[in-house]
Design an enzyme around this catalytic site. Sequence first.
Site: not given
Length: 121
Positions: A30, A42-44, A82
Site C-alpha cells: 500500500q 496492492i497488499h497490506s 512489498g
Amino acid sequence: MSIIYQTTFSKIGEFAPDALTENMLITFKQGAPADLEDYCFIHSHGELTADIQAGDILDIDGICYPITAVGEVASFNLKELGHVTWRFDAAAEAEYPGTIHVKGDTPNKIKVGSVLSIKRI
C-alpha cells in the site's frame, strides 16, 4: 513448515489482472506510486523474516507453488517495498534481479482479501 511472509491483497490495479495472462503477478505494498498502482496487486505488507530461496513455497489462497528461482534483490524489494514480480514459468534461474519464479499454473483470478504466504519447509 513455517511462514516467513504473509500479506493480504487490499486493492487490485486496473491493469494488474492483465499480467496474469502473461504468467506474471506483480505486487506492491500500500502506498505504491500512483503510476505503478494500476499495474499491481496492492497488499497490506507483512514482515519478511528470512530471505526467500529456491525450495520455499508460495501459497495463494491455499494453492501452493514451489519457488524455483529468486532474483538477487527480490527479498530486499519485498521487504522494503512489498514489490516483486512473480513468474509462473518454473525457471531455474531468475530472469531479472527482482523476479521470483515458481512452478504451477498461473492463478486465474486473485481478489481483494486473497492471502499470499511464503512458507519454508
